[in-house]
Design an enzyme around this catalytic site. Structure first.
Site, mmCIF file in Angstrom:
data_model
loop_
_atom_site.group_PDB
_atom_site.id
_atom_site.type_symbol
_atom_site.label_atom_id
_atom_site.label_comp_id
_atom_site.label_asym_id
_atom_site.label_seq_id
_atom_site.Cartn_x
_atom_site.Cartn_y
_atom_site.Cartn_z
ATOM 1 N N ASP A 16 -79.958 -41.482 27.676
ATOM 2 C CA ASP A 16 -80.047 -41.195 29.098
ATOM 3 C C ASP A 16 -79.026 -40.103 29.430
ATOM 4 O OD1 ASP A 16 -80.517 -41.562 31.901
ATOM 5 O OD2 ASP A 16 -78.748 -42.850 31.980
ATOM 6 N N ASP A 18 -77.426 -39.405 33.228
ATOM 7 C CA ASP A 18 -76.436 -39.890 34.203
ATOM 8 C C ASP A 18 -75.897 -41.257 33.808
ATOM 9 O OD1 ASP A 18 -76.460 -37.939 36.633
ATOM 10 O OD2 ASP A 18 -78.566 -38.206 36.110
ATOM 11 N N ASP A 197 -77.624 -46.651 30.598
ATOM 12 C CA ASP A 197 -76.637 -47.346 31.437
ATOM 13 C C ASP A 197 -77.251 -48.078 32.618
ATOM 14 O OD1 ASP A 197 -75.590 -45.554 34.253
ATOM 15 O OD2 ASP A 197 -77.252 -44.914 32.999
#
Length: 256
Positions: A16, A18, A197
Site C-alpha cells: 500500500d 498511505d 495499514d
C-alpha cells in the site's frame, strides 16, 4: 518468508502507499513517501519477480508524492484499486466512471446540510474521498457521514470504501484483493508478500491467503486501525518499520 528467501525470483512484493510507504498526515495532499523507501524498493526489485504498489490513489499522485519512485526499475503501480496501472512510464486505464463527478457535485451541499466543520473532500479522479481527520470530532463526524454517504454512493452506482478517518466513494468491481490476484497470475508468482495499514488492505490480505501460494501479510501498525494487525502475520511500527523490514529482507538475499 522461507519461500521468498529461498526463491526470490518467484516472489511478488505488494505494498500500500498511505500509512505504509508514506506516513499518514492531516492533509492527504501533503503526504510524502518515506525518504528511504525508493532506494529500498529499487534494491528489493533487483532480487524479486516484481514490486507493486497497490493503492487507492491515482498512480500519478503516488508518483508525485513519491519522488524517486519513477526511477525504481520494474516498479508497477496499481492505482485506484487496480483500475489504473503505471508501468515503464506509462499509465493505462479505462474511461472514468460518470458516477464519481456526479456524486462529488452533490457532496458540498450534503456536507453543508449536515453542518460539519473541518471535513475535506479529496478529488481522486476515479473516486472521491471525504476526510474527517481535521474535524473537531473526527470519529463523530465519520459516524454522521456513514449513512448519507452510503445513500449518495448507491444513488450513483458507487460503493463505500472505509479507511482511517475517511470514507471513499468509488466504482464497484475492483478492490486491492482483486488487483493483487490478477497481478500474481500475470507474473506467475511462486510466493507473495503484501504490506498494508488500513481496512482497504484486508482484501489484499485475503488474496494472499487464498492465492494458494506461500504468502506473508504485514501490517504497518497504528493505533487507529487494529483489524489489520489482528489478521497480519507480521506487525511493524508504521512506515519506518516497513522500510526496516524491507531493508532486512533485501540484505538477507545477499548473505552467503
Amino acid at each position: 518468508m522461507e519461500a521468498i528467501l529461498s526463491d526470490p525470483a518467484g516472489a511478488v512484493i505488494g505494498l500500500d502507499f498511505d500509512g505504509t510507504l508514506s506516513p499518514i498526515v492531516p492533509d492527504p495532499a501533503t503526504a510524502v513517501i518515506h525518504p528511504k523507501a525508493p532506494k529500498v524498493l529499487a534494491d528489493l526489485g533487483a532480487h524479486v519477480s516484481a514490486v507493486a504498489i497497490v493503492t487507492g490513489r491515482p498512480p500519478a499522485t503516488a508518483l508525485e508524492l513519491g519522488p524517486g519512485l519513477a526511477d525504481v526499475p520494474g516498479l508497477v503501480i496499481l492505482g485506484h484499486y487496480g483500475f489504473e496501472r503505471w508501468e515503464a512510464g506509462r499509465i493505462s486505464a479505462p474511461p472514468p466512471p460518470p458516477g464519481v463527478p456526479r456524486a462529488e457535485a452533490e457532496l458540498q451541499l450534503l456536507l453543508g446540510s449536515l453542518g460539519l466543520q473541518g471535513v475535506a473532500i479529496e478529488d481522486k479522479g476515479r473516486a472521491v474521498a471525504v476526510h474527517t481527520r481535521r474535524s473537531p470530532d473526527p470519529e463523530g463526524a465519520l459516524e454522521v457521514l456513514r449513512a448519507p454517504l452510503a445513500e449518495l454512493a448507491a444513488k450513483h452506482d458507487l460503493v463505500i470504501e472505509p479507511g482511517r478517518l475517511v470514507l471513499e466513494l468509488r466504482p464497484p468491481g475492483m478492490d486491492k484483493g482483486h488487483a493483487l490476484s490478477l497481478f500474481l497470475a500475470e507474473r506467475a508468482a511462486r510466493s507473495v508478500m503484501f504490506v498494508g495499514d488500513d481496512l482497504g488492505d484486508l482484501a489484499a490480505f485475503e488474496a494472499v491467503h487464498t492465492s494458494g501460494l506461500p504468502g506473508v501479510t504485514v501490517c504497518s501498525g497504528s493505533t487507529e486501525v487494529t483489524a489489520l494487525a489482528e489478521r497480519a502475520d507480521i506487525v511493524v511500527d508504521g512506515p519506518e518499520g516497513v522500510v526496516a523490514l524491507l531493508t532486512e529482507l533485501t540484505a538477507a538475499f545477499t548473505r552467503p
